[in-house]
Design a protein around this motif. Sequence first.
Motif, mmCIF file in Angstrom:
data_model
loop_
_atom_site.group_PDB
_atom_site.id
_atom_site.type_symbol
_atom_site.label_atom_id
_atom_site.label_comp_id
_atom_site.label_asym_id
_atom_site.label_seq_id
_atom_site.Cartn_x
_atom_site.Cartn_y
_atom_site.Cartn_z
ATOM 1 N N LEU A 194 72.054 68.156 5.266
ATOM 2 C CA LEU A 194 71.711 67.692 3.921
ATOM 3 C C LEU A 194 72.872 67.871 2.949
ATOM 4 C CD1 LEU A 194 68.021 68.870 3.374
ATOM 5 C CD2 LEU A 194 68.873 66.529 3.331
ATOM 6 N N ALA A 195 73.596 68.960 3.105
ATOM 7 C CA ALA A 195 74.761 69.180 2.236
ATOM 8 C C ALA A 195 75.802 68.083 2.454
ATOM 9 C CB ALA A 195 75.371 70.554 2.515
ATOM 10 N N ALA A 198 74.605 65.083 0.574
ATOM 11 C CA ALA A 198 74.824 65.300 -0.856
ATOM 12 C C ALA A 198 76.275 65.028 -1.227
ATOM 13 C CB ALA A 198 74.421 66.731 -1.227
ATOM 14 N N ASP A 199 77.201 65.450 -0.376
ATOM 15 C CA ASP A 199 78.623 65.178 -0.636
ATOM 16 C C ASP A 199 78.908 63.677 -0.602
ATOM 17 O OD1 ASP A 199 79.105 67.883 -0.855
ATOM 18 O OD2 ASP A 199 79.828 68.102 1.209
ATOM 19 N N GLN A 200 78.281 62.965 0.345
ATOM 20 C CA GLN A 200 78.477 61.519 0.412
ATOM 21 C C GLN A 200 77.958 60.822 -0.851
ATOM 22 O OE1 GLN A 200 76.685 61.246 4.590
ATOM 23 N NE2 GLN A 200 78.101 59.502 4.615
ATOM 24 N N LEU A 326 64.655 65.064 -0.323
ATOM 25 C CA LEU A 326 65.165 64.449 -1.546
ATOM 26 C C LEU A 326 65.276 65.453 -2.677
ATOM 27 C CD1 LEU A 326 63.364 60.980 -1.465
ATOM 28 C CD2 LEU A 326 65.625 61.607 -0.632
ATOM 29 N N ARG A 327 64.363 66.403 -2.728
ATOM 30 C CA ARG A 327 64.494 67.432 -3.754
ATOM 31 C C ARG A 327 65.730 68.298 -3.507
ATOM 32 N NH1 ARG A 327 60.264 67.338 -7.090
ATOM 33 N NH2 ARG A 327 58.357 66.307 -6.360
ATOM 34 N N ALA A 328 66.060 68.538 -2.258
ATOM 35 C CA ALA A 328 67.289 69.283 -1.946
ATOM 36 C C ALA A 328 68.520 68.487 -2.361
ATOM 37 C CB ALA A 328 67.333 69.609 -0.449
ATOM 38 N N ALA A 333 72.982 67.711 -6.680
ATOM 39 C CA ALA A 333 73.711 66.640 -7.363
ATOM 40 C C ALA A 333 74.530 67.178 -8.539
ATOM 41 C CB ALA A 333 72.732 65.583 -7.856
ATOM 42 N N GLY A 334 75.624 66.487 -8.818
ATOM 43 C CA GLY A 334 76.467 66.827 -9.955
ATOM 44 C C GLY A 334 75.976 66.160 -11.229
#
Length: 527
Positions: A194-195, A198-200, A326-328, A333-334
């Motif tokens: 998931l991380a 998130a980076d993508q 999705l909550r993760a 998110a930035g």
Amino acid sequence: MTQSGSGHGTTVRDAVFQVLRHHGMTTIFGNPGSTELPLFSELPEGFRYVTGLQESVVVAMADGHALASGAPAFANLHSAAGVGHAMGSIYSAFRNRAPVVITAGQQSRPLLSADPFLYAEAATELPQPYVKWAIEPARAEDVPAAIARAIHIACLPPAGPVFVSIPLDDWARPCAPPVLRAVTGRAQPEAGALAGVADQLEAAADPVLVVGAGVDADGAWEAVVGLAEHYQAPVWVAPLSSRCSFPESHPLFAGFLPANEADISRRLAGHDLILTLGAPVFTYHYEMPGPIPPEGAELVQIVSDPRQAASAVCGRSLVGDLDLSLRALRAAAGAARAPRSVPLRRPEPPKPGRGISSAMALAALQRLRPASGIVVEEAPSSRDDVHDHLPIDRAGGFFATASGGLGYALPAAVGVALSDPGQTVLAVLGDGSSMYAIQGLWSAVEHRADVLFVVLNNGGYAALKGFAGNKEVVGCDIGHLSLAALAEGQGCPAWQVSEPDALEPVLGKAFAAGGGPRLVEVMIDRG
């Protein structure tokens, strides 16, 4: 774990009803048959039996009830012939991820060695492969535990139907009191994976979301809206999605992806990251080759159905609960991105005509229906008009069949209404679709299901004619039907309307006549 009862005088039937009550499964959808007679004779207090006049109707009602309530439903069928009648609806329940526990009668155990009348010679094989689990317990006293296990399997993700075959003489046999327990499970993908997603998302210049039925099924509606708004990402609905997973009046809503590679590729072109949520990659209906994903784009899929992850033909897949995932992603998110200036999609209003078009009928329904109502749809030739003129803006607000088979929506709407949503359920149907399960109107009347059935009667299988183009197709004209007359013959109030000026008054009258089923047959101008 707790046990119910002392064990003295407990029968298999007693124990099964204890299990059902423990799980809140107090509605039985069924079609009475001789090998099931001990189950539905003299129901215990607090249970109700909802009769369907054909087994496919029974399973579709249970399917709609399960999806709308978010809880497992219980269906009881006759042995082999009854299960055979229901197979189309069992397949739809499997594709819909509906947690339906299906039981079927079997002849008495002492008779099984002699091929008796009304028995199932391969009971557990018949519903395969469209049930998650199937069993005929080896002993009568194993039946309650088998049904308890079936309930757990039906509900664990991905949810789906299960099957238990029960011999006639099992119900009266003594057994131990049931073990009453709960099994729940919501798995989140591995944190490192998931991380990486998130980076993508943070690195993507122009991400896009593609949402499918799994978002709504996993209760991830608010989470997907929050993620889309944070990244200002356009949101497309996956091809042929059976549920609504994003508010269709939202400025970020882009539309509905068609069911072919070429058009999907064109619509998603220019985005550098495609995040597919709760949907296959992708569902196709006809062949038009194109690059998936489009050039320059990466594709990531998050689903709670391992089969959809395994069948993806490209990209990277994560398996886990959509809401948790999705909550993760949102938590990682930035800074939020600047809002877009204009809505992404604004359908044109229907054009007036001398007769009624399906677009006109759907636009009228949108003006008249409660804003928070539930729509159950099966009008294949009018699906584009449904998309344009009947936007869904709430979680759990739309149900259609994921299987493509007809005969689902009419009885499913009855099951949805019997889940007690608190308002009229709107069923939008085609004339051909309605005829696959027209007996469902009897069940709606018998159980006072608050459903407004609107049949868009275009005189045949118009969707099939559209696929054929300019070629003549035989067997598709069914124009000498009166759905209103068929409804009235089953005790359902009905109106037929063919003039544009009468459309809204008739629909308004039908909406106002709440508290039970009613049907409006809208005669669509075939010119």
